[in-house]
Structures are given as structure tokens and as C-alpha cells.
Design a protein around this motif. Structure first.
Motif, short mmCIF file in Angstrom:
data_model
loop_
_atom_site.label_atom_id
_atom_site.label_comp_id
_atom_site.label_asym_id
_atom_site.label_seq_id
_atom_site.Cartn_x
_atom_site.Cartn_y
_atom_site.Cartn_z
N TRP A 33 0.86 -1.19 0.00
CA TRP A 33 0.00 0.00 0.00
C TRP A 33 0.89 1.23 0.00
N GLN A 34 0.68 2.10 -0.97
CA GLN A 34 1.43 3.35 -1.05
C GLN A 34 0.43 4.49 -1.13
N GLY A 35 0.22 5.11 -0.05
CA GLY A 35 -0.74 6.20 -0.02
C GLY A 35 -0.94 6.67 1.40
N GLN A 36 -1.94 7.50 1.56
CA GLN A 36 -2.25 8.01 2.88
C GLN A 36 -2.89 6.93 3.73
N GLN A 43 -11.20 2.15 1.55
CA GLN A 43 -9.75 2.36 1.49
C GLN A 43 -9.01 1.31 2.30
N VAL A 44 -9.57 0.89 3.42
CA VAL A 44 -8.94 -0.15 4.24
C VAL A 44 -8.91 -1.47 3.46
N ILE A 45 -9.98 -1.76 2.77
CA ILE A 45 -10.04 -3.00 1.97
C ILE A 45 -9.02 -2.95 0.84
N ARG A 46 -8.91 -1.81 0.16
CA ARG A 46 -7.92 -1.69 -0.92
C ARG A 46 -6.50 -1.76 -0.38
N ALA A 50 -3.72 -4.57 -1.33
CA ALA A 50 -2.41 -4.19 -1.85
C ALA A 50 -1.29 -4.79 -1.01
N GLU A 51 -1.45 -4.79 0.31
CA GLU A 51 -0.44 -5.40 1.18
C GLU A 51 -0.33 -6.90 0.94
N LYS A 52 -1.47 -7.56 0.76
CA LYS A 52 -1.45 -9.00 0.49
C LYS A 52 -0.75 -9.28 -0.83
N ALA A 53 -1.04 -8.49 -1.86
CA ALA A 53 -0.40 -8.68 -3.16
C ALA A 53 1.11 -8.45 -3.05
N GLY A 54 1.53 -7.45 -2.29
CA GLY A 54 2.96 -7.20 -2.09
C GLY A 54 3.65 -8.34 -1.37
N ARG A 55 3.00 -8.91 -0.34
CA ARG A 55 3.58 -10.04 0.38
C ARG A 55 3.69 -11.27 -0.51
N LEU A 56 2.66 -11.53 -1.30
CA LEU A 56 2.70 -12.69 -2.20
C LEU A 56 3.79 -12.52 -3.25
#
Length: 70
Positions: A33-36, A43-46, A50-56
Motif C-alpha cells: 500500500w502506497q498512499g495516505q 480504502q482499508v479494503i484496498r 495491496a499489502e497482500k499482493a505485495g507479500r505474495l
């Protein structure tokens, strides 16, 4: 004497082990997640997705590097 030094240097150069090279695309960071800071539920769901995709992505790269070096 000079010939002896050249032969010794050549023999030592051949004693190293083969080093596997890791492709450069496996060494790039995976973004999460890169943002505010998320303020709404959407926004929490997105951000979580994004964090899950980055970890995978990072885990896949670590596995690939392990296979290259192993």
C-alpha cells in the motif's frame, strides 16, 4: 620465477566455486500500500489487498531466489 608466479595465479583463479547469478528482476522490491492512511472502509479494503499482493510477490521472489541459489 615470473613463469612460476603466472602459473600459480592461473591455478588459484580456477579454484573458485561457480556462483549462480540472480536475475535483476528478482531483486526489485514489491510495492504494498502506497498512499495516505486509509480513512474509509473501502480504502482499508484496498490497502489490505495491496499489502497482500505485495507479500505474495515478495514471497514468490524469495522462493525463486532460493531455487536459483539452492
Amino acid at each position: 620465477m615470473c613463469r612460476c608466479l603466472i602459473i600459480c595465479a592461473a591455478l588459484l583463479a580456477g579454484c573458485g566455486r561457480n556462483v549462480a547469478t540472480v536475475p535483476p528482476d528478482l531483486l526489485t522490491p514489491c510495492p504494498g500500500w502506497q498512499g495516505q492512511t486509509p480513512a474509509s472502509e473501502g480504502q482499508v479494503i484496498r490497502a489490505a489487498a495491496a499489502e497482500k499482493a505485495g507479500r505474495l510477490c515478495a514471497n514468490g521472489k524469495l522462493q525463486a531466489v532460493g531455487e536459483v541459489l539452492g
